[in-house]
Design an enzyme around this catalytic site. Structure first.
Site, PDB file in Angstrom:
ATOM      1  N   GLU A 103       0.808  -1.225   0.000  1.00  0.00           N
ATOM      2  CA  GLU A 103       0.000   0.000   0.000  1.00  0.00           C
ATOM      3  C   GLU A 103       0.842   1.278   0.000  1.00  0.00           C
ATOM      4  OE1 GLU A 103      -3.903  -1.550   2.433  1.00  0.00           O
ATOM      5  OE2 GLU A 103      -2.196  -0.890   3.613  1.00  0.00           O
TER       6      GLU A 103
HETATM    7  C1  TNX Z   1      -4.337  -4.118   4.590  1.00  0.00           C
HETATM    8  S1  TNX Z   1      -2.461  -6.323   4.361  1.00  0.00           S
HETATM    9  C2  TNX Z   1      -3.101  -3.761   5.078  1.00  0.00           C
HETATM   10  C3  TNX Z   1      -2.978  -3.250   6.440  1.00  0.00           C
HETATM   11  C4  TNX Z   1      -4.308  -3.121   7.107  1.00  0.00           C
HETATM   12  C5  TNX Z   1      -5.172  -4.303   6.764  1.00  0.00           C
HETATM   13  C6  TNX Z   1      -6.475  -4.310   7.468  1.00  0.00           C
HETATM   14  C7  TNX Z   1      -1.515  -5.252   4.167  1.00  0.00           C
HETATM   15  C8  TNX Z   1      -0.252  -5.715   3.683  1.00  0.00           C
HETATM   16  N1  TNX Z   1      -1.923  -4.005   4.425  1.00  0.00           N
HETATM   17  O1  TNX Z   1      -2.303  -2.020   6.446  1.00  0.00           O
HETATM   18  O2  TNX Z   1      -4.100  -3.053   8.473  1.00  0.00           O
HETATM   19  O3  TNX Z   1      -5.379  -4.323   5.382  1.00  0.00           O
HETATM   20  O4  TNX Z   1      -7.181  -5.481   7.219  1.00  0.00           O
END
Ligand code: TNX
Length: 530
Positions: free
Chosen positions: A338
């Site tokens: 992300e």
């Molecule tokens: C996605 S999974 C994210 C996290 C969040 C999560 C909540 C991932 C690698 N990144 O930053 O906490 O979803 O479900």
């Protein structure tokens, strides 16, 4: 003499059994899964093979000793001592640990032995054999004895003395990596809570604890060369609570505690995104030289390290260097998910350098699967967290990485994410990947889950627990249990034994154990709980 002692022990066990029956006699509860399944059929994760011999079992009671050896002693002795501790608690028995050579030699009791020729058992496999004279655990390596000891715990009554039924188990794991992740960044949790989780994980043969140590909302590990990270960047969390961080000694203590249970710790410093706590702590890490405020919301994707600035790489070298020095395991997780505020070319350039830093400190990279769209370094492990709805191209990038030799850890969010709500009535949790009921989280095959990622490329599975909405132990356990047990089974058991109708019965028989351990699990309606 020995026979007398054995008879005495058997009588005591019998007495205990009779008083138990009496206590339950007027209980109107209908017989449940445990009435249908023999103790060997209840084992969770299901072993490769387990059968009741039909013959007499071993009376586990006041006379039981744990014998370690013969053979190179120290580590096996420590496994024996930990098993004794685990069994003493619920049983109240003395369970002395003695050297196999002492006293009556190969006498009664629980015997732990290494067999150098039993190569087929690998690093974690074991054999367990129960006869009236005792229970013998055999393994090629001490970790196998520990895993076998967890099987033995499940063959014993939840509380007190009792009989281990006669039978045999031969068992090895399907996947080398069986993990659970906890996010202590969104909400801070003390080491003691994580140690409790390690015990809960280890009893279901999970062997890796991944700790998400840093995120926008908090920096949770002390770094000597950049002290404000923890001191300032750690003093916040989602919702505006005080946050906190672990000292290096606390982290070391957790690593040692986990190691004794043959659980490896994989620390994660998420980058180049998810770094607001670091940016808030040091102005020099920001491209504009200005530190932002600390953040206590739950948005993602807004922060980025300054990719063009050399100071950024000194920073990650210092941080990853200190963390590598604290961590005996082979992996360092560098996040990489992300990074929506980092342009793609910058992201790839940054990840090249971050991976080189990890290698310089002698560790192997793990990163979320977005790394597959950049340039994963040789040997880097990619952790897939997509869903059934993830674009085919994104899955294909993971398959391409797998084809070029990158091992894959599977954490599909619509199955393995422990922070997804079970259904609309679940109070904590998120639902961006949909609801994940217990049946759904269990019903997938890691060996065939991703197109063109063959089982041979799958290092294993991991169940992450993100904590944006989870601030208490009760909520943590409600979300993790029982889904974690299903992920543990997917990681350990042969694919031929994975079937929901049988699993739900095995799972149901775990409830007295979870209850006795004070685990606040979710009583999912699709499971016929005891
Ligand atoms: C996605 S999974 C994210 C996290 C969040 C999560 C909540 C991932 C690698 N990144 O930053 O906490 O979803 O479900």
């Amino acid at each position: 003499m020995r026979a007398t002692r054995r008879t005495l022990a058997a009588l005591l066990v019998l007495a205990a059994a009779v008083s138990c029956t009496a206590a339950h006699g007027d209980d109107a509860e209908p017989p449940h899964a445990s009435a249908v399944l023999t103790p060997y059929e209840r084992l969770l994760p299901a072993p490769v093979s387990a059968r009741a011999s039909g013959g007499a079992g071993y009376a586990f009671g006041p006379g039981t000793v744990i014998r370690t050896g013969p053979g190179p002693g120290e580590e096996v002795r420590r496994v024996g001592e930990l098993l004794a501790e685990q069994l003493r608690g619920p049983s109240g028995l003395p369970l002395p640990v003695v050297d196999g050579e002492e006293g009556s030699g190969d006498g009664d009791g629980i015997r732990l032995r290494l067999d150098a020729r039993a190569r087929e058992l690998g690093a974690e496999g074991y054999r367990l054999r129960t006869t009236p004279s005792g229970v013998t655990l055999t393994a090629h390596a001490p970790a196998g004895l520990f895993r076998g000891g967890q099987t033995l715990r499940q063959l014993l009554p939840v509380r007190g003395a009792g009989e281990v039924p006669g039978g045999d188990v031969t068992d090895t794991p399907r996947f080398a990596y069986r993990g659970a992740m906890v996010d202590i960044a969104r909400h801070h949790f003390p080491v003691d809570q994580v140690k409790r989780y390690v015990d809960q994980l280890a009893q279901y043969k999970i062997n890796t604890l991944h700790v998400h140590l840093t995120d926008d909302q908090g920096w949770r590990i002390a770094v000597d060369s950049w002290p404000r990270l923890a001191a300032y960047g750690g003093a916040s969390e989602v919702g505006g609570g005080p946050g906190g961080h672990w000292t290096k000694d606390e982290y070391r203590d957790l690593v040692a505690y986990a190691a004794r249970r043959y659980v490896d710790v994989v620390p994660e410093i998420d980058m180049p995104g998810h770094v607001n706590a670091a940016l808030a702590s040091y102005a020099e890490l920001n491209c504009d030289g200005k530190a932002p405020e600390r953040y206590t919301g739950i948005k993602v994707g807004f922060s980025s390290l300054c990719v063009g600035e050399e100071r950024t790489y000194e920073f990650i070298d210092d941080v990853l260097g200190e963390l590598a020095a604290l961590t005996p395991g082979r992996y360092l997780h560098i996040g990489g998910d992300e990074a929506h505020s980092t342009p793609a070319a910058d992201y790839a350039a940054f990840m090249d350098r971050a991976q080189a830093v990890v290698a310089k400190h002698g560790k192997t990279v793990v990163a979320w699967h977005q790394l597959a769209n950049a340039r994963p370094a040789p040997g880097a492990v990619v952790q897939y967290w997509g869903t059934d709805k993830t674009a085919a191209a994104e899955k294909a990038a993971v398959a391409t990485a797998a084809r070029s030799g990158h091992p894959v850890i599977l954490s599909p969010a619509d199955r393995a994410y422990l922070d997804m709500k079970y259904d609309k009535a679940t109070k904590p949790g998120l639902a961006w990947a949909g609801y994940v009921p217990v049946q759904r989280s269990y019903s997938w095959n890691p060996g065939t889950h991703l197109p063109d990622v063959p089982e041979s490329a799958v290092l294993g599975v991991e169940a992450p627990l993100w904590t944006e909405t989870i601030a208490t132990r009760a909520d943590w356990e409600l979300m993790a249990f029982p889904r974690l047990l299903g992920i543990a089974e997917l990681g350990w058991s042969p694919s031929a034994s994975l079937a929901w109708p049988a699993y739900r019965l095995r799972l149901a028989t775990q409830s007295p154990r979870l209850t006795a351990q004070g685990t606040a699990y979710y009583r999912a309606p699709e499971v016929p709980w005891e």
